[in-house]
Design a protein around this motif. Structure first.
Motif, mmCIF file in Angstrom:
data_model
loop_
_atom_site.group_PDB
_atom_site.id
_atom_site.type_symbol
_atom_site.label_atom_id
_atom_site.label_comp_id
_atom_site.label_asym_id
_atom_site.label_seq_id
_atom_site.Cartn_x
_atom_site.Cartn_y
_atom_site.Cartn_z
ATOM 1 N N SER A 1 0.831 -1.197 0.000
ATOM 2 C CA SER A 1 0.000 0.000 0.000
ATOM 3 C C SER A 1 0.863 1.244 0.000
ATOM 4 O O SER A 1 0.590 2.208 -0.695
ATOM 5 C CB SER A 1 -0.916 0.006 1.234
ATOM 6 O OG SER A 1 -1.832 -1.059 1.172
ATOM 7 N N ASN B 1 -4.310 3.611 2.733
ATOM 8 C CA ASN B 1 -5.703 3.537 3.194
ATOM 9 C C ASN B 1 -5.913 4.640 4.222
ATOM 10 O O ASN B 1 -6.178 4.400 5.380
ATOM 11 C CB ASN B 1 -5.973 2.155 3.802
ATOM 12 C CG ASN B 1 -7.416 1.958 4.192
ATOM 13 O OD1 ASN B 1 -8.315 2.613 3.672
ATOM 14 N ND2 ASN B 1 -7.672 1.050 5.129
ATOM 15 N N ARG B 2 -5.789 5.867 3.757
ATOM 16 C CA ARG B 2 -5.749 7.007 4.667
ATOM 17 C C ARG B 2 -7.103 7.289 5.305
ATOM 18 O O ARG B 2 -8.136 7.207 4.647
ATOM 19 C CB ARG B 2 -5.291 8.261 3.911
ATOM 20 C CG ARG B 2 -3.975 8.078 3.213
ATOM 21 C CD ARG B 2 -3.638 9.264 2.331
ATOM 22 N NE ARG B 2 -2.697 8.850 1.311
ATOM 23 C CZ ARG B 2 -1.686 9.569 0.881
ATOM 24 N NH1 ARG B 2 -1.488 10.775 1.364
ATOM 25 N NH2 ARG B 2 -0.880 9.109 -0.046
ATOM 26 N N ASP C 1 -1.548 5.356 7.475
ATOM 27 C CA ASP C 1 -1.453 4.374 6.399
ATOM 28 C C ASP C 1 -1.690 5.106 5.080
ATOM 29 O O ASP C 1 -2.810 5.498 4.758
ATOM 30 C CB ASP C 1 -2.512 3.279 6.606
ATOM 31 C CG ASP C 1 -2.430 2.169 5.570
ATOM 32 O OD1 ASP C 1 -1.810 2.380 4.510
ATOM 33 O OD2 ASP C 1 -3.000 1.094 5.819
ATOM 34 N N ASP D 1 -5.587 3.926 9.905
ATOM 35 C CA ASP D 1 -6.108 3.811 8.547
ATOM 36 C C ASP D 1 -7.525 4.368 8.487
ATOM 37 O O ASP D 1 -7.973 5.078 9.397
ATOM 38 C CB ASP D 1 -6.037 2.362 8.065
ATOM 39 C CG ASP D 1 -6.864 1.406 8.912
ATOM 40 O OD1 ASP D 1 -7.763 1.874 9.662
ATOM 41 O OD2 ASP D 1 -6.630 0.183 8.830
ATOM 42 N N SER D 2 -8.230 4.042 7.424
ATOM 43 C CA SER D 2 -9.560 4.622 7.205
ATOM 44 C C SER D 2 -10.578 4.204 8.257
ATOM 45 O O SER D 2 -11.634 4.833 8.385
ATOM 46 C CB SER D 2 -10.078 4.233 5.816
ATOM 47 O OG SER D 2 -10.214 2.817 5.717
ATOM 48 N N THR D 3 -10.284 3.158 9.008
ATOM 49 C CA THR D 3 -11.202 2.710 10.054
ATOM 50 C C THR D 3 -10.873 3.303 11.413
ATOM 51 O O THR D 3 -11.588 3.066 12.387
ATOM 52 C CB THR D 3 -11.182 1.172 10.157
ATOM 53 O OG1 THR D 3 -9.900 0.740 10.646
ATOM 54 C CG2 THR D 3 -11.459 0.523 8.814
#
Length: 286
Positions: free
Chosen positions: A14, A114-115, A111, A65-67
């Motif tokens: 990634s 997967n920002r 990340d 990350d996005s979560t």
């Protein structure tokens, strides 16, 4: 949670796909939003790298990350938004470590593949790393930030008082984009001329001052600016082009050896093979 002595296990693929977010070989023309740097002429640059403030082994925070939820933004905490794989962010990480600011500047690893949406929306609209949250505002650009940290925080000085060294420092800092671009553009080509010229330039620069093994004699922001890239280019060029950047360059050999003794830098180094694999995916892909 990773420690500094373990391999980094976040998603290298990634990161490699998003390397261009800050390593793309171009000049950044955006003017700095940072205030003038109040360099204190009474400070002297640390005469030996060993003067760097040491600290206990740091436990690295997990990658967001996005979560992931955001930290409590603009609550007075100084935060360095970073990526463990990004050489630009590594510059600021090294400066922070060298000045012993591990407790005052908190790492917030992002990340890049997967920002989290909140990073762009609420922290740094340019959506890249590094960026620094300090005094209720966020600023970016790695060369600006290493100067900012050296100027506005305590710890061993990283910028010289000597006017000749200051002038040479600015010349070398300005050359970093040219250096990186020459190496990156040459990776897929057959000629080694540009690579040789770039590293010959560094070898000559390392010969200018004789009061130490570093670019300004003593360890400085200039060494911090180049270290993450030489850390990557050295094994990558050996792997891809069978080109040894140290061959015939004794000053560069000595510089690499001395850099590897600096704890502030060693704490940020990555597994060499993981670096090479990630860089090959990014730069050698068809």
């Amino acid at each position: 949670m990773n420690t500094l002595t373990l391999k980094f296990v976040h998603n290298l693929h990634s990161y490699s796909l998003n390397y261009s977010t800050d390593i793309s070989p171009k000049f950044h023309s955006k003017p700095s939003s940072l205030p003038p740097l109040p360099f204190d002429s009474r400070r002297s640059i640390a005469p030996l790298a060993s003067m760097a403030v040491s600290s206990a082994e740091e436990v690295l925070p997990p990658v967001l990350d996005s979560t992931s939820d955001p930290p409590p933004l603009f609550d007075g905490t100084t935060r360095l938004y970073t990526s463990y794989m990004c050489p630009y962010a590594q510059r600021v990480w090294i400066a922070r470590n060298y000045k012993g600011l591990q407790e005052k500047i908190k790492l917030v690893p992002i990340d890049l593949g997967n920002r989290p949406a909140w990073y762009k929306e609420k922290v740094y609209p340019e959506n890249k790393v590094p960026s620094l949250e300090h005094n209720n505002k966020v600023t970016g650009e790695s060369l600006d930030l290493i100067k900012y940290i050296d100027s506005y925080f305590e710890g061993p000085a990283l910028y010289p008082d000597d006017p000749n060294k200051r002038q040479f420092a600015e010349e070398l800092l300005s050359y970093t984009d040219t250096f990186n671009r020459a190496v990156i553009f040459s990776l897929k080509g057959d000629s080694e001329n540009e690579i040789s010229a770039a590293f010959d330039h560094l070898e000559t620069a390392l010969s200018k001052f004789n009061d130490g093994p570093f670019f300004l004699g003593q360890f400085s922001l200039v060494d911090i600016a180049y270290a993450p890239f030489i850390e990557r280019f050295h094994p990558l060029l050996l792997d891809v082009k069978k080109y040894d950047i140290t061959s015939g360059r004794p000053k560069l050999v000595s510089w690499i050896e001395e850099m590897d003794k600096i704890e502030a830098y060693k704490q940020t180094k990555l597994d060499t093979q993981e670096l090479v694999d990630a860089l090959k995916k990014r730069f050698m892909a068809n």
